[in-house]
Design an enzyme around this catalytic site. Sequence first.
Site, PDB file in Angstrom:
ATOM      1  N   ASP A 133      -3.997   0.334 -10.024  1.00 39.69           N
ATOM      2  CA  ASP A 133      -5.401  -0.028 -10.172  1.00 39.69           C
ATOM      3  C   ASP A 133      -5.740  -0.426 -11.602  1.00 39.69           C
ATOM      4  O   ASP A 133      -6.381  -1.436 -11.840  1.00 39.69           O
ATOM      5  CB  ASP A 133      -6.287   1.128  -9.720  1.00 39.69           C
ATOM      6  CG  ASP A 133      -6.125   1.391  -8.239  1.00 39.69           C
ATOM      7  OD1 ASP A 133      -5.870   0.419  -7.497  1.00 39.69           O
ATOM      8  OD2 ASP A 133      -6.234   2.549  -7.820  1.00 39.69           O
ATOM      9  N   SER A 185     -11.920   0.998  -5.846  1.00 40.18           N
ATOM     10  CA  SER A 185     -11.566   1.535  -7.160  1.00 40.18           C
ATOM     11  C   SER A 185     -12.712   1.539  -8.164  1.00 40.18           C
ATOM     12  O   SER A 185     -12.539   1.195  -9.332  1.00 40.18           O
ATOM     13  CB  SER A 185     -10.376   0.754  -7.726  1.00 40.18           C
ATOM     14  OG  SER A 185      -9.466   1.651  -8.282  1.00 40.18           O
ATOM     15  N   SER A 186     -13.887   1.961  -7.710  1.00 41.25           N
ATOM     16  CA  SER A 186     -14.990   2.129  -8.661  1.00 41.25           C
ATOM     17  C   SER A 186     -14.606   3.144  -9.733  1.00 41.25           C
ATOM     18  O   SER A 186     -15.064   3.059 -10.877  1.00 41.25           O
ATOM     19  CB  SER A 186     -16.261   2.583  -7.941  1.00 41.25           C
ATOM     20  OG  SER A 186     -16.171   3.937  -7.533  1.00 41.25           O
ATOM     21  N   GLU A 206       0.836  -1.211   0.000  1.00 39.74           N
ATOM     22  CA  GLU A 206       0.000   0.000   0.000  1.00 39.74           C
ATOM     23  C   GLU A 206       0.866   1.253   0.000  1.00 39.74           C
ATOM     24  O   GLU A 206       1.847   1.336   0.743  1.00 39.74           O
ATOM     25  CB  GLU A 206      -0.890  -0.027   1.242  1.00 39.74           C
ATOM     26  CG  GLU A 206      -2.247   0.578   1.012  1.00 39.74           C
ATOM     27  CD  GLU A 206      -3.061  -0.240   0.013  1.00 39.74           C
ATOM     28  OE1 GLU A 206      -3.183   0.214  -1.145  1.00 39.74           O
ATOM     29  OE2 GLU A 206      -3.564  -1.310   0.380  1.00 39.74           O
ATOM     30  N   HIS A 207       0.485   2.216  -0.836  1.00 38.60           N
ATOM     31  CA  HIS A 207       1.248   3.459  -0.993  1.00 38.60           C
ATOM     32  C   HIS A 207       2.655   3.167  -1.498  1.00 38.60           C
ATOM     33  O   HIS A 207       3.591   3.909  -1.206  1.00 38.60           O
ATOM     34  CB  HIS A 207       1.280   4.263   0.322  1.00 38.60           C
ATOM     35  CG  HIS A 207      -0.043   4.923   0.632  1.00 38.60           C
ATOM     36  ND1 HIS A 207      -0.420   6.122   0.075  1.00 38.60           N
ATOM     37  CD2 HIS A 207      -1.071   4.529   1.416  1.00 38.60           C
ATOM     38  CE1 HIS A 207      -1.630   6.448   0.519  1.00 38.60           C
ATOM     39  NE2 HIS A 207      -2.050   5.495   1.329  1.00 38.60           N
ATOM     40  N   THR A 208       2.803   2.072  -2.210  1.00 42.30           N
ATOM     41  CA  THR A 208       4.101   1.757  -2.818  1.00 42.30           C
ATOM     42  C   THR A 208       4.106   2.061  -4.311  1.00 42.30           C
ATOM     43  O   THR A 208       5.160   2.206  -4.901  1.00 42.30           O
ATOM     44  CB  THR A 208       4.453   0.266  -2.630  1.00 42.30           C
ATOM     45  OG1 THR A 208       3.297  -0.510  -2.984  1.00 42.30           O
ATOM     46  CG2 THR A 208       4.847  -0.035  -1.205  1.00 42.30           C
ATOM     47  N   GLY A 266     -16.779   5.022  -4.015  1.00 42.55           N
ATOM     48  CA  GLY A 266     -16.040   5.661  -2.931  1.00 42.55           C
ATOM     49  C   GLY A 266     -15.671   4.719  -1.805  1.00 42.55           C
ATOM     50  O   GLY A 266     -15.312   5.163  -0.716  1.00 42.55           O
TER      51      GLY A 266
HETATM   52  P1  ADP Z   1     -13.275   4.624  -5.316  1.00 44.40           P
HETATM   53  O1  ADP Z   1     -12.498   4.582  -6.586  1.00 44.40           O
HETATM   54  O2  ADP Z   1     -12.524   4.150  -4.138  1.00 44.40           O
HETATM   55  O3  ADP Z   1     -14.601   3.943  -5.425  1.00 44.40           O
HETATM   56  P2  ADP Z   1     -13.262   7.442  -5.874  1.00 44.40           P
HETATM   57  O4  ADP Z   1     -13.635   8.625  -5.074  1.00 44.40           O
HETATM   58  O5  ADP Z   1     -11.907   7.370  -6.466  1.00 44.40           O
HETATM   59  O6  ADP Z   1     -13.583   6.158  -4.990  1.00 44.40           O
HETATM   60  O7  ADP Z   1     -14.279   7.309  -7.087  1.00 44.40           O
HETATM   61  C1  ADP Z   1     -15.657   7.352  -6.848  1.00 44.40           C
HETATM   62  C2  ADP Z   1     -16.303   8.268  -7.865  1.00 44.40           C
HETATM   63  O8  ADP Z   1     -16.234   7.657  -9.164  1.00 44.40           O
HETATM   64  C3  ADP Z   1     -17.771   8.496  -7.619  1.00 44.40           C
HETATM   65  O9  ADP Z   1     -17.976   9.544  -6.709  1.00 44.40           O
HETATM   66  C4  ADP Z   1     -18.268   8.853  -9.009  1.00 44.40           C
HETATM   67  O10 ADP Z   1     -17.967  10.187  -9.329  1.00 44.40           O
HETATM   68  C5  ADP Z   1     -17.394   7.975  -9.898  1.00 44.40           C
HETATM   69  N1  ADP Z   1     -18.079   6.711 -10.214  1.00 44.40           N
HETATM   70  C6  ADP Z   1     -17.626   5.464  -9.977  1.00 44.40           C
HETATM   71  N2  ADP Z   1     -18.531   4.531 -10.400  1.00 44.40           N
HETATM   72  C7  ADP Z   1     -19.569   5.220 -10.934  1.00 44.40           C
HETATM   73  C8  ADP Z   1     -20.814   4.848 -11.532  1.00 44.40           C
HETATM   74  N3  ADP Z   1     -21.184   3.565 -11.653  1.00 44.40           N
HETATM   75  N4  ADP Z   1     -21.622   5.845 -11.964  1.00 44.40           N
HETATM   76  C9  ADP Z   1     -21.274   7.142 -11.832  1.00 44.40           C
HETATM   77  N5  ADP Z   1     -20.134   7.540 -11.267  1.00 44.40           N
HETATM   78  C10 ADP Z   1     -19.270   6.607 -10.814  1.00 44.40           C
HETATM   79 MG    MG Z   2     -10.752   5.711  -6.982  1.00 50.21          MG
END
Ligand code: ADP
Ligand code: MG
Length: 379
Positions: free
Chosen positions: A169, A123-124, A30-32, A119
Amino acid sequence: MTLAEAFRMTYDVRPSGVWSAPGRVNLIGEHTDYNDGFVLPFAIAARTSVAAAPRDDDLLRMRSLQQPSGDASVTLDALEPGRPEGWASYVAGVVWAVREQGHEVRGADLVVDGRVPLGGGLSSSHALEVAVAIAVNDLFGLGLDTDALADLTRLAENKFVGAPTGLMDQLALLRGQAGHALFLDTRSLHAEQVPLDPAADGYALVVIDTKVHHSLGDGAYADRRAACERAAAQLGLGSLRDLALDGLAQRLAGLDDELCRRARHVVTENARVPAAVDALRSRDWAELGSLMNASHTSLRDDYEVSCDELDVAVEAARRAGAVAARMTGGGFGGSAIALAPARRMPALRSEVVSAFAAAGWPTPGVFEVAPSDGARRDH
Ligand code: ADP
Ligand code: MG
């Protein structure tokens, strides 16, 4: 309703295809990744799907089933960092990056459906960017390979969305393979698939989504990156990757206390990743557990990127019999990952949920994950 049907309802035409990319969990390392170091992520079953069709003009239209009032539409020439903002920047940023790299594309219509918690540190954001990138690659016949796709989604995330993340990622999502973790050297980009099948030995991997994100984390990420660069510069190194574990205390003696602890996390974490790969190869879950537990301690005390919710989740999981529990991802909220005997899962869930209730926090998400396949075209 399927995503293809949602697309047809929205735009009155069928999509050319549906593409998807998974979320990911980082087992250790992590953080690498912004220190040229090692990481060991795996793709999870939860995915983000994108239905898309090309247009013969220059309009980009975007809809997400997770952002019902957030439809966006922009012409290609109007794309620039900050325009559009919000969730659509993750989609538009990829198209912008493709054009920045000199590729010809036209407009497109897209509908997004994401099953990776938004969020949650899984890594959404990259799942969305990578799904869009492979869709655009196919729609316009760009012929980009995995490394080029990783580069352009990094460009989108760094320059358009404005998050200074590394390459871990994207590569985890693009190269993920069911039943494996990806041992990645972020300097050479050399990657090895390492079998990861805890279920075969009666273990389960579980994610604890704390459902919090402390805003402090946004500045802290950039701050930690800068600290690593300062430490490397003061030591006369290109990056902290070049610092060996042997004789570490002596090498760090000239740094101030904070830089010393930041650098110590990076160097010890870098050493833990290959050790974790060895543990996985010999299916030594206890050894993997002690490495993951040491990673959490280092992130909490030396790197200072944990938070109360993550620490409580980790401690509750261990109390319930987890052999390993650590925060995963950038920190300050998001998720923890634990490894526990499968029969301990009900106890682990209730221990974590009641620890959060006792602290007066919202109920965390607790769910099993299994190493899954990476990004692909589905239809
Ligand atoms: P993480 O990557 O850990 O989930 P992030 O803050 O980096 O958190 O990314 C989340 C953001 O990505 C959301 O707030 C949104 O803006 C965007 N996002 C991710 N998936 C979707 C989705 N299915 N529809 C719309 N926006 C999305
Ligand atoms: Mg993210």
